[in-house]
Motif scaffolding. Structure first.
Motif, PDB file in Angstrom:
ATOM      1  N   ASP A 174     -11.052   1.889  18.822  1.00  0.00           N
ATOM      2  CA  ASP A 174     -12.489   1.703  19.040  1.00  0.00           C
ATOM      3  C   ASP A 174     -13.262   1.587  17.734  1.00  0.00           C
ATOM      4  N   ILE A 175     -12.834   2.306  16.721  1.00  0.00           N
ATOM      5  CA  ILE A 175     -13.504   2.262  15.425  1.00  0.00           C
ATOM      6  C   ILE A 175     -12.494   2.600  14.334  1.00  0.00           C
ATOM      7  N   ALA A 176     -12.462   1.784  13.290  1.00  0.00           N
ATOM      8  CA  ALA A 176     -11.570   2.019  12.157  1.00  0.00           C
ATOM      9  C   ALA A 176     -12.278   2.930  11.150  1.00  0.00           C
ATOM     10  N   ILE A 177     -11.529   3.847  10.536  1.00  0.00           N
ATOM     11  CA  ILE A 177     -12.108   4.756   9.547  1.00  0.00           C
ATOM     12  C   ILE A 177     -11.168   4.836   8.345  1.00  0.00           C
ATOM     13  N   VAL A 178     -11.722   4.658   7.149  1.00  0.00           N
ATOM     14  CA  VAL A 178     -10.920   4.699   5.917  1.00  0.00           C
ATOM     15  C   VAL A 178     -11.613   5.589   4.887  1.00  0.00           C
ATOM     16  N   GLY A 179     -10.849   6.019   3.900  1.00  0.00           N
ATOM     17  CA  GLY A 179     -11.393   6.919   2.885  1.00  0.00           C
ATOM     18  C   GLY A 179     -11.068   6.477   1.471  1.00  0.00           C
ATOM     19  N   PHE A 180     -11.099   7.442   0.551  1.00  0.00           N
ATOM     20  CA  PHE A 180     -10.865   7.166  -0.867  1.00  0.00           C
ATOM     21  C   PHE A 180     -10.401   8.467  -1.516  1.00  0.00           C
ATOM     22  N   ASP A 181      -9.279   8.449  -2.217  1.00  0.00           N
ATOM     23  CA  ASP A 181      -8.698   9.540  -3.027  1.00  0.00           C
ATOM     24  C   ASP A 181      -7.227   9.777  -2.704  1.00  0.00           C
ATOM     25  N   ASP A 182      -6.839   9.698  -1.415  1.00  0.00           N
ATOM     26  CA  ASP A 182      -5.487  10.020  -0.964  1.00  0.00           C
ATOM     27  C   ASP A 182      -5.131  11.471  -1.287  1.00  0.00           C
ATOM     28  N   ILE A 183      -5.978  12.397  -0.824  1.00  0.00           N
ATOM     29  CA  ILE A 183      -5.649  13.818  -0.966  1.00  0.00           C
ATOM     30  C   ILE A 183      -4.442  14.131  -0.085  1.00  0.00           C
TER      31      ILE A 183
END
Length: 337
Positions: free
Chosen positions: A265-274
């Motif tokens: 329904d919704i794609a979610i992405v981040g930043f850092d790869d913790i």
């Protein structure tokens, strides 16, 4: 207790040579250096720190100032610094500062007391330029992390935030998304601003007019609330790009609580790869920041500045950019297309 004379006698060299090897000053042949170090180890010789300071004018100590030395993000950088420091006979002092005034006070305490040979300062939300005058005013090498170099004599190690955020936004666009929202990090944060700029540039280059935005502060809770706001908004985004992983993780939980499937329904992405990014459900698509290696590079750069002529670094601002990698996992939807 063994003395420097005992080490020199066992190694078959002069005490001056032993001193040069221990203090890493002057040129010593590799074979001679190995003999001296072997003698140091055999005799369990421990140099007198006070005498070393008087002789070399160095404390063999590095000061570090971080916004929150206990956070996972900063801890990995600190770990990288420590691993490199230990190889070169230096020790560290860590100070934690939560705003610019505290950072200045901590820096002045380190520098005015002559207790350190160099400083590492993490100041991603820096707006006061006074910190940048410290290397010249105190004739002490300082490496800044995540700030743009402003004054001559400064060295800054930064992430390639702009190009990496551009690449992440391009990735989402290639997956068919046109309504891509961005969750900001803390106000005035340099990393967040550069990531936002990369996001905007990608939208523009792909003919997508108008950005969709929500405020955050790099915490899971702020990502959770920002996602709530975005899903209820009239823009109706099909993808969310959070400026760090913590906010992306919060956003995923928020989407689930609002009965939405990620990424269907919704794609979610981040930043850092913790470390937790790969273990949540769905696993998070993100940009990998090599925090440990970053710490090693920062330390290597600072030690080079400590051992070189200070005049070499006074005329120009040095900026070292660390390239980053896109890590594609389940949360963006690429794995199911």
């Amino acid at each position: 207790m063994a003395t420097i004379v005992d080490v020199a006698k066992l190694a078959g060299v002069s005490t001056a040579t032993v001193s040069r090897v221990i203090n890493e000053t002057g040129n010593v042949r590799t074979a001679t250096k190995k003999k001296v170090l072997a003698a140091v180890k055999e005799l369990n010789f421990s140099p007198n720190h006070s005498a070393q300071v008087l002789q070399t004018k160095q404390t063999k100590t590095i000061g570090m100032i971080f916004p929150d030395a206990s956070s996972i993000y900063f801890y990995e950088i600190i770990r990288g610094i420590i691993s490199h420091v230990n190889k070169h006979g230096f020790q560290i002092i860590i100070g934690s500062a939560h705003d610019e005034e505290e950072e200045l006070k901590t820096a002045f305490r380190f520098l005015n007391g002559r207790s350190v040979d160099g400083l590492v300062v993490m100041a991603p939300s820096l707006t006061n330029g006074e910190l940048f005058t410290l290397p010249i005013n105190h004739n002490t090498p300082i490496v800044f992390i995540s700030v743009p170099p402003i004054k001559a004599g400064t060295t800054s190690v930064v992430l390639d935030n702009f190009n990496s955020a551009y690449e992440m936004t391009e990735h989402l666009i290639r997956l068919g998304h046109k309504r891509i929202a961005f969750i900001h990090g803390s106000p005035n944060n340099y990393d967040s601003k550069r990531r936002y700029a990369g996001y905007l540039k990608s939208l523009k280059d792909n003919g997508i007019s108008g950005s969709i935005e929500a405020e955050g502060n790099f915490t899971e809770d702020s990502g959770y609330k920002a996602c709530q706001q975005l899903i209820k908004s009239k823009e109706n985004p099909t993808a969310i790009f959070a400026a760090n992983d913590a906010m992306a993780i919060g956003a995923i939980e928020s989407a689930k609580d609002q009965k939405l499937k990620v990424p269907e329904d919704i794609a979610i992405v981040g930043f850092d790869d913790i470390s937790t990014s790969q273990y949540i459900t769905p696993a998070l698509t993100t940009i990998r920041v090599p925090l440990y290696k970053m710490g090693q590079l920062v330390c290597k750069t600072l030690l080079h500045k400590i051992r070189s002529n200070p005049a070499e670094h006074l005329n120009a601002a040095e900026r070292i950019v660390i390239p980053l990698d896109l890590v594609i996992r389940e949360s963006c939807g690429a794995k199911i297309k």
